[in-house]
Write an enzyme that holds these catalytic residues in place. Structure first.
Site, PDB file in Angstrom:
ATOM      1  N   LEU A   6      30.601  12.242  78.296  1.00  0.00           N
ATOM      2  CA  LEU A   6      31.523  11.775  77.246  1.00  0.00           C
ATOM      3  C   LEU A   6      32.330  10.613  77.811  1.00  0.00           C
ATOM      4  O   LEU A   6      33.000  10.755  78.837  1.00  0.00           O
ATOM      5  CB  LEU A   6      32.461  12.918  76.837  1.00  0.00           C
ATOM      6  CG  LEU A   6      33.743  12.540  76.068  1.00  0.00           C
ATOM      7  CD1 LEU A   6      33.425  11.839  74.746  1.00  0.00           C
ATOM      8  CD2 LEU A   6      34.605  13.790  75.811  1.00  0.00           C
ATOM      9  N   GLY A   9      36.426   5.449  74.271  1.00  0.00           N
ATOM     10  CA  GLY A   9      36.531   3.997  74.114  1.00  0.00           C
ATOM     11  C   GLY A   9      35.256   3.281  74.503  1.00  0.00           C
ATOM     12  O   GLY A   9      35.289   2.165  75.034  1.00  0.00           O
ATOM     13  N   ALA A  10      34.104   3.907  74.224  1.00  0.00           N
ATOM     14  CA  ALA A  10      32.824   3.347  74.693  1.00  0.00           C
ATOM     15  C   ALA A  10      32.134   2.473  73.656  1.00  0.00           C
ATOM     16  O   ALA A  10      30.993   2.069  73.843  1.00  0.00           O
ATOM     17  CB  ALA A  10      31.895   4.475  75.138  1.00  0.00           C
ATOM     18  N   GLY A  11      32.832   2.143  72.575  1.00  0.00           N
ATOM     19  CA  GLY A  11      32.225   1.293  71.550  1.00  0.00           C
ATOM     20  C   GLY A  11      32.057  -0.147  71.998  1.00  0.00           C
ATOM     21  O   GLY A  11      31.270  -0.912  71.420  1.00  0.00           O
ATOM     22  N   GLY A  13      33.280  -3.148  75.504  1.00  0.00           N
ATOM     23  CA  GLY A  13      34.009  -3.423  76.745  1.00  0.00           C
ATOM     24  C   GLY A  13      33.577  -2.568  77.928  1.00  0.00           C
ATOM     25  O   GLY A  13      32.396  -2.256  78.115  1.00  0.00           O
ATOM     26  N   ILE A  14      34.560  -2.178  78.724  1.00  0.00           N
ATOM     27  CA  ILE A  14      34.294  -1.429  79.957  1.00  0.00           C
ATOM     28  C   ILE A  14      33.622  -0.093  79.639  1.00  0.00           C
ATOM     29  O   ILE A  14      32.682   0.325  80.322  1.00  0.00           O
ATOM     30  CB  ILE A  14      35.613  -1.217  80.738  1.00  0.00           C
ATOM     31  CG1 ILE A  14      36.103  -2.562  81.296  1.00  0.00           C
ATOM     32  CG2 ILE A  14      35.433  -0.197  81.850  1.00  0.00           C
ATOM     33  CD1 ILE A  14      37.492  -2.527  81.931  1.00  0.00           C
ATOM     34  N   ASP A  60      40.644   9.570  67.773  1.00  0.00           N
ATOM     35  CA  ASP A  60      41.756   8.895  68.442  1.00  0.00           C
ATOM     36  C   ASP A  60      42.199   9.812  69.586  1.00  0.00           C
ATOM     37  O   ASP A  60      42.661  10.935  69.339  1.00  0.00           O
ATOM     38  CB  ASP A  60      42.881   8.688  67.416  1.00  0.00           C
ATOM     39  CG  ASP A  60      44.123   8.057  68.027  1.00  0.00           C
ATOM     40  OD1 ASP A  60      44.265   8.062  69.276  1.00  0.00           O
ATOM     41  OD2 ASP A  60      44.964   7.561  67.251  1.00  0.00           O
ATOM     42  N   TYR A 160      52.624  -0.415  79.915  1.00  0.00           N
ATOM     43  CA  TYR A 160      51.226  -0.318  80.372  1.00  0.00           C
ATOM     44  C   TYR A 160      51.187   0.145  81.828  1.00  0.00           C
ATOM     45  O   TYR A 160      50.427   1.058  82.188  1.00  0.00           O
ATOM     46  CB  TYR A 160      50.547  -1.689  80.212  1.00  0.00           C
ATOM     47  CG  TYR A 160      49.069  -1.700  80.554  1.00  0.00           C
ATOM     48  CD1 TYR A 160      48.124  -1.223  79.648  1.00  0.00           C
ATOM     49  CD2 TYR A 160      48.609  -2.197  81.777  1.00  0.00           C
ATOM     50  CE1 TYR A 160      46.762  -1.239  79.948  1.00  0.00           C
ATOM     51  CE2 TYR A 160      47.254  -2.217  82.083  1.00  0.00           C
ATOM     52  CZ  TYR A 160      46.336  -1.741  81.162  1.00  0.00           C
ATOM     53  OH  TYR A 160      44.987  -1.750  81.472  1.00  0.00           O
ATOM     54  N   ILE A 193      39.210  -7.890  84.182  1.00  0.00           N
ATOM     55  CA  ILE A 193      37.846  -7.719  83.664  1.00  0.00           C
ATOM     56  C   ILE A 193      37.725  -8.448  82.322  1.00  0.00           C
ATOM     57  O   ILE A 193      38.610  -8.339  81.467  1.00  0.00           O
ATOM     58  CB  ILE A 193      37.509  -6.219  83.472  1.00  0.00           C
ATOM     59  CG1 ILE A 193      37.920  -5.381  84.708  1.00  0.00           C
ATOM     60  CG2 ILE A 193      36.031  -6.047  83.150  1.00  0.00           C
ATOM     61  CD1 ILE A 193      37.224  -5.709  86.007  1.00  0.00           C
TER      62      ILE A 193
HETATM   63  P1  NAD Z   1      38.749  -3.017  75.068  1.00  0.00           P
HETATM   64  O1  NAD Z   1      39.941  -3.232  74.199  1.00  0.00           O
HETATM   65  O2  NAD Z   1      37.725  -4.088  75.133  1.00  0.00           O
HETATM   66  O3  NAD Z   1      38.027  -1.638  74.714  1.00  0.00           O
HETATM   67  C1  NAD Z   1      38.759  -0.471  74.551  1.00  0.00           C
HETATM   68  C2  NAD Z   1      37.994   0.481  73.643  1.00  0.00           C
HETATM   69  O4  NAD Z   1      38.799   1.667  73.497  1.00  0.00           O
HETATM   70  C3  NAD Z   1      37.772  -0.088  72.240  1.00  0.00           C
HETATM   71  O5  NAD Z   1      36.464   0.176  71.809  1.00  0.00           O
HETATM   72  C4  NAD Z   1      38.819   0.631  71.393  1.00  0.00           C
HETATM   73  O6  NAD Z   1      38.464   0.765  70.034  1.00  0.00           O
HETATM   74  C5  NAD Z   1      38.870   1.979  72.095  1.00  0.00           C
HETATM   75  N1  NAD Z   1      40.132   2.663  71.825  1.00  0.00           N
HETATM   76  C6  NAD Z   1      41.376   2.113  71.740  1.00  0.00           C
HETATM   77  N2  NAD Z   1      42.278   3.041  71.431  1.00  0.00           N
HETATM   78  C7  NAD Z   1      41.608   4.211  71.302  1.00  0.00           C
HETATM   79  C8  NAD Z   1      42.001   5.520  70.973  1.00  0.00           C
HETATM   80  N3  NAD Z   1      43.267   5.802  70.691  1.00  0.00           N
HETATM   81  N4  NAD Z   1      41.063   6.485  70.929  1.00  0.00           N
HETATM   82  C9  NAD Z   1      39.762   6.209  71.197  1.00  0.00           C
HETATM   83  N5  NAD Z   1      39.327   4.968  71.519  1.00  0.00           N
HETATM   84  C10 NAD Z   1      40.250   3.984  71.561  1.00  0.00           C
HETATM   85  O7  NAD Z   1      39.363  -2.732  76.511  1.00  0.00           O
HETATM   86  P2  NAD Z   1      38.669  -2.713  77.961  1.00  0.00           P
HETATM   87  O8  NAD Z   1      39.080  -3.935  78.668  1.00  0.00           O
HETATM   88  O9  NAD Z   1      37.232  -2.359  77.853  1.00  0.00           O
HETATM   89  O10 NAD Z   1      39.489  -1.514  78.625  1.00  0.00           O
HETATM   90  C11 NAD Z   1      38.963  -0.223  78.860  1.00  0.00           C
HETATM   91  C12 NAD Z   1      39.869   0.505  79.834  1.00  0.00           C
HETATM   92  O11 NAD Z   1      39.952  -0.234  81.053  1.00  0.00           O
HETATM   93  C13 NAD Z   1      41.322   0.655  79.348  1.00  0.00           C
HETATM   94  O12 NAD Z   1      41.825   1.903  79.742  1.00  0.00           O
HETATM   95  C14 NAD Z   1      42.040  -0.451  80.071  1.00  0.00           C
HETATM   96  O13 NAD Z   1      43.420  -0.172  80.228  1.00  0.00           O
HETATM   97  C15 NAD Z   1      41.305  -0.451  81.387  1.00  0.00           C
HETATM   98  N6  NAD Z   1      41.422  -1.685  82.143  1.00  0.00           N
HETATM   99  C16 NAD Z   1      41.016  -2.881  81.617  1.00  0.00           C
HETATM  100  C17 NAD Z   1      41.135  -4.045  82.375  1.00  0.00           C
HETATM  101  C18 NAD Z   1      40.713  -5.411  81.875  1.00  0.00           C
HETATM  102  O14 NAD Z   1      41.014  -6.405  82.559  1.00  0.00           O
HETATM  103  N7  NAD Z   1      40.008  -5.521  80.763  1.00  0.00           N
HETATM  104  C19 NAD Z   1      41.679  -3.977  83.660  1.00  0.00           C
HETATM  105  C20 NAD Z   1      42.076  -2.744  84.159  1.00  0.00           C
HETATM  106  C21 NAD Z   1      41.929  -1.617  83.389  1.00  0.00           C
END
Ligand code: NAD
Length: 257
Positions: A6, A9-11, A13-14, A60, A160, A193
């Site tokens: 599981l 937030g896997a739709g 990005g990371i 959520d 944050y 990232i």
């Molecule tokens: P992103 O915004 O591209 O993707 C985040 C995903 O989480 C989206 O698909 C969004 O719809 C989903 N999401 C948001 N709120 C949600 C909720 N309440 N319930 C379920 N899903 C939810 O962000 P990302 O950059 O891929 O970040 C992913 C994780 O990595 C986050 O925890 C972020 O804090 C962390 N992070 C990101 C970076 C960066 O530079 N991008 C750096 C350090 C840590």
């Protein structure tokens, strides 16, 4: 038996980067995100193309009802769960000086970035213990995605930073608690990232990375960098290292002279 993972937030990005690497490693995948399924349909197809059976849970993570409903869905579809990756997270809607930032933004970030994953871990960890007690061969693993902001102070987004420092302690707590079941709990701490989250601050980070020399490795990180680290942990390659923080930050935290 295939492992089930599981990833919140896997739709995109990371989280999607992690899901693709776990799918490539032979896991079936539960994608949790807040959007309607149509919005993430392409991502789900991409995972199926890698051979994974995929379940989408629109939830959520900050809602206790949604978290509980998601676990009911997973139990009904797969019956077990081996890997939890707490990845879903948000940045503040507006960066604001901590002398002025609002309680509303603080509550939102703590709810999604800390309280949600903390209690999702509680529920999943309890289920993993049941699975382990039913079958000693059960392998479980929990991974929290924090940030360099867990230790690096950005006074323009204190909410944050505090949420990420909190998830870092949550990792230590659950590592301490789950050790007796040999279920490791890790933290992956990404740096800068390239995702939608950082799209609004691209120029700022371009300048810091390419002109300011803040990274030992002078490039943006990509979701694949985190995906590879998560796959290594989920495979069990660091099985005797529970509680460890895996830095994936291009050397941001390497002290240089
Ligand atoms: P992103 O915004 O591209 O993707 C985040 C995903 O989480 C989206 O698909 C969004 O719809 C989903 N999401 C948001 N709120 C949600 C909720 N309440 N319930 C379920 N899903 C939810 O962000 P990302 O950059 O891929 O970040 C992913 C994780 O990595 C986050 O925890 C972020 O804090 C962390 N992070 C990101 C970076 C960066 O530079 N991008 C750096 C350090 C840590």
């Amino acid at each position: 038996m295939k492992k089930v993972a599981l990833i919140t937030g896997a739709g995109r990005g990371i989280g999607y980067g992690i899901a693709t690497h776990l799918a490539q490693d032979g896991c079936d995948i539960v994608v949790c995100d807040i959007h309607e399924e149509a919005v993430v349909a392409e991502a789900l197809r991409g995972l199926e193309d890698l051979g994974a059976e995929v379940l989408y849970c629109r939830a959520d993570v900050s809602s206790s009802e949604a978290r509980a409903a998601m676990l009911v869905q997973i139990k009904a579809r797969f019956g077990w769960l081996n890997i939890l990756v707490n990845n879903a997270g948000v940045a503040p809607k507006m960066r604001a000086d901590i002398l002025e930032a609002t309680e509303e933004s603080f509550d939102r970030l703590i709810g999604i970035n800390l309280k949600g994953p903390y209690f999702l871990t509680q529920a999943v960890a309890g289920w993993m213990v049941e699975q382990k007690e039913a079958d000693a061969a059960f392998r479980g693993c929990i991974i929290n995605i924090s940030s360099i902001s867990a230790t690096v102070a950005s006074p323009s987004r204190g909410d944050y930073c505090i949420s990420k420092a909190g998830i870092s302690m949550a990792t230590q707590l659950y590592a301490a608690r789950m050790g007796e079941y040999d279920i490791p709990v890790y933290e992956i701490r990404p740096g800068i990232i390239k995702t939608d989250m950082t799209a609004a601050v691209t120029e700022k980070y371009d300048a810091l990375i390419f002109d300011g020399d803040i990274l030992a490795q002078s490039r943006w990180g990509v979701p694949e960098d985190i995906g590879k680290a998560a796959a290594m942990l989920a495979r069990g390659d660091l099985a005797y290292s529970t509680g460890q923080v895996i830095m994936v930050d291009g050397g941001f935290t390497v002290q240089r002279l």
